[in-house]
Design a protein around this motif. Structure first.
Motif, PDB file in Angstrom:
ATOM      1  N   GLU A   1      42.916  43.119  36.267  1.00 32.52           N
ATOM      2  CA  GLU A   1      44.369  42.536  36.564  1.00 32.52           C
ATOM      3  C   GLU A   1      45.672  42.892  35.910  1.00 32.52           C
ATOM      4  O   GLU A   1      46.739  43.020  36.517  1.00 32.52           O
ATOM      5  CB  GLU A   1      44.374  40.793  36.560  1.00 32.52           C
ATOM      6  CG  GLU A   1      45.376  40.139  36.907  1.00 32.52           C
ATOM      7  CD  GLU A   1      45.908  39.901  38.265  1.00 32.52           C
ATOM      8  OE1 GLU A   1      47.450  39.926  38.858  1.00 32.52           O
ATOM      9  OE2 GLU A   1      45.287  40.733  39.667  1.00 32.52           O
TER      10      GLU A   1
ATOM     11  N   GLU B   1      45.873  46.285  35.057  1.00 32.62           N
ATOM     12  CA  GLU B   1      46.036  46.893  36.174  1.00 32.62           C
ATOM     13  C   GLU B   1      46.706  46.776  36.951  1.00 32.62           C
ATOM     14  O   GLU B   1      47.242  47.706  37.607  1.00 32.62           O
ATOM     15  CB  GLU B   1      44.362  47.983  35.833  1.00 32.62           C
ATOM     16  CG  GLU B   1      44.361  48.359  34.763  1.00 32.62           C
ATOM     17  CD  GLU B   1      44.605  49.965  34.157  1.00 32.62           C
ATOM     18  OE1 GLU B   1      45.663  50.624  34.903  1.00 32.62           O
ATOM     19  OE2 GLU B   1      44.769  50.335  32.909  1.00 32.62           O
ATOM     20  N   ARG B   2      46.064  46.004  37.986  1.00 33.10           N
ATOM     21  CA  ARG B   2      46.592  45.573  39.023  1.00 33.10           C
ATOM     22  C   ARG B   2      48.130  45.520  39.147  1.00 33.10           C
ATOM     23  O   ARG B   2      48.553  45.824  40.135  1.00 33.10           O
ATOM     24  CB  ARG B   2      46.392  44.456  39.661  1.00 33.10           C
ATOM     25  CG  ARG B   2      46.334  44.336  41.417  1.00 33.10           C
ATOM     26  CD  ARG B   2      46.091  42.842  41.777  1.00 33.10           C
ATOM     27  NE  ARG B   2      46.639  42.318  40.912  1.00 33.10           N
ATOM     28  CZ  ARG B   2      48.139  42.032  41.728  1.00 33.10           C
ATOM     29  NH1 ARG B   2      48.410  42.869  42.425  1.00 33.10           N
ATOM     30  NH2 ARG B   2      49.132  41.245  41.191  1.00 33.10           N
TER      31      ARG B   2
ATOM     32  N   LEU C   1      41.397  45.702  42.623  1.00 32.48           N
ATOM     33  CA  LEU C   1      42.024  47.036  42.032  1.00 32.48           C
ATOM     34  C   LEU C   1      42.538  47.628  43.210  1.00 32.48           C
ATOM     35  O   LEU C   1      42.813  48.544  43.998  1.00 32.48           O
ATOM     36  CB  LEU C   1      41.953  47.500  40.605  1.00 32.48           C
ATOM     37  CG  LEU C   1      43.049  49.487  40.348  1.00 32.48           C
ATOM     38  CD1 LEU C   1      44.430  48.048  40.597  1.00 32.48           C
ATOM     39  CD2 LEU C   1      42.298  49.490  39.543  1.00 32.48           C
TER      40      LEU C   1
ATOM     41  N   ALA D   1      43.719  46.741  46.101  1.00 36.09           N
ATOM     42  CA  ALA D   1      45.320  46.836  46.691  1.00 36.09           C
ATOM     43  C   ALA D   1      45.366  48.848  47.105  1.00 36.09           C
ATOM     44  O   ALA D   1      46.372  48.981  47.299  1.00 36.09           O
ATOM     45  CB  ALA D   1      45.972  47.049  45.115  1.00 36.09           C
TER      46      ALA D   1
END
Length: 333
Positions: free
Chosen positions: A91, A93-94, A135, A138
């Motif tokens: 999360e 990283e996202r 991720l 995304a």
């Protein structure tokens, strides 16, 4: 590809995916208070000199784990993945992508490698595939928003190359059964490359790690049906059976492996070997033989250079793995 070589590659990647420095950031500062410390901003992909190299270092380890599950190094890979692929770290990283100034972060190279990593975990039914999925989703969304806006492809032999991103993204679309995403990739490839004929192959440039010509062909091979690819490729490289254009078939010379940009040329030799090996499977007769022989020459020129100076060591083994196992990961003799 052998177990010994896979183990060597794994040890190289294990030695750098958690090495925080030196670090080259792809980061836009929004103000004086916007500091950047790699591990705080990217709790998974902070090592390996830069974000995208860390991502494909993890991909390399995932592929080693799938193809050679009995290696002693697999225990260290599993422990690393358990530390890295937690919901909280994914999360973080996202969430970095939500920054207004991160719109172009790692576009498209890092996006594509993130999807390649996700697809590798999916095909081996890894318990780490589900945590990483947000991720990957995304980045699929980013591709879907960006590709229709890209009027012209980027043909440079470095990170911005559009065709390379299509190849890696196509694997993710295929593995996940995302037919709409794959259709978008194919539509854009046909729009950008469908009318290309008689490629001139003015390459390499001084810091290429991708062949603009061969990577384009690889994307079209991945995305077109075989009966459509064959005539396109025959028109794209019409004198291939005579080893023309000749600049494609001589391995690049690397004058200074401590220079990160010049060291890209080792990657060019490896990525050409990957592309030529894949293309040869679809090309009969003399043209296929030319590709196979050239692939072997390019691989031989670079396979012993994947470790040494950190400017190459932090990424070259991933490209050697592509050259030896292909996009989908089959062990060849």
């Amino acid at each position: 590809m052998t177990p010994d070589l896979a183990a060597r590659f794994a040890r190289i990647a294990l030695g750098h995916v958690e090495r925080p420095y030196p670090h080259k950031a792809d980061h836009v500062m929004d103000g004086d208070a916007d500091s950047y410390r790699p591990q705080a901003v990217h709790p998974i992909f902070y090592g390996s000199f830069d974000w995208h190299s860390c991502v494909h270092g993890y991909w390399l380890l995932a592929r080693v784990r799938r193809l050679f599950p009995d290696l002693p190094e697999v225990a260290a890979i599993d422990a690393l993945f358990d530390r890295a692929f937690t919901a909280a770290k994914v999360e973080a990283e996202r969430a970095y992508l939500d920054r207004p100034s991160a719109r172009g972060f790692e576009r498209p190279y890092g996006w594509a490698w993130a999807l390649m990593l996700a697809s590798e975990l999916i095909v081996q039914d890894s318990p780490h595939a589900a945590p990483l999925a947000p991720l990957a989703d995304a980045f699929v969304a980013r591709f879907e928003g960006f590709l229709p806006k890209l009027v012209y492809p980027v043909r440079a032999g470095v990170h911005a190359n559009t065709a390379f991103a299509l190849v890696l993204a196509e694997r993710h679309a295929r593995v996940t059964g995302n037919t709409a995403f794959r259709a978008l990739l194919r539509d854009r490839a046909e729009a950008w490359f469908g009318q290309d004929r008689a490629a001139q192959a003015w390459e390499p440039s001084g810091e290429d790690f991708l062949s603009p010509v061969l990577t384009e062909a690889l994307a079209m091979q991945a995305l077109l049906p075989a009966d459509a690819f064959a005539p396109w490729f025959a028109a794209f490289l019409p004198d291939l059976a005579n080893s023309q254009p000749d600049t494609l078939f001589a391995p690049a010379q690397v004058s200074d492996r401590s220079d990160g940009k010049i060291a890209h040329l080792d990657g060019l030799n490896l990525s050409r070997a990957w592309a030529m090996g894949s293309l040869a499977s679809a090309v009969p007769g003399a043209a296929g033989a030319v590709l196979r022989e050239a692939a072997a020459r390019h691989l031989a020129a670079a396979i012993d250079e994947v470790a040494g100076d950190y400017m190459g060591e932090h990424w070259l083994a991933s490209f050697a793995m592509l050259a030896l196992t292909g996009t989908d990961g089959a062990v060849a003799a």
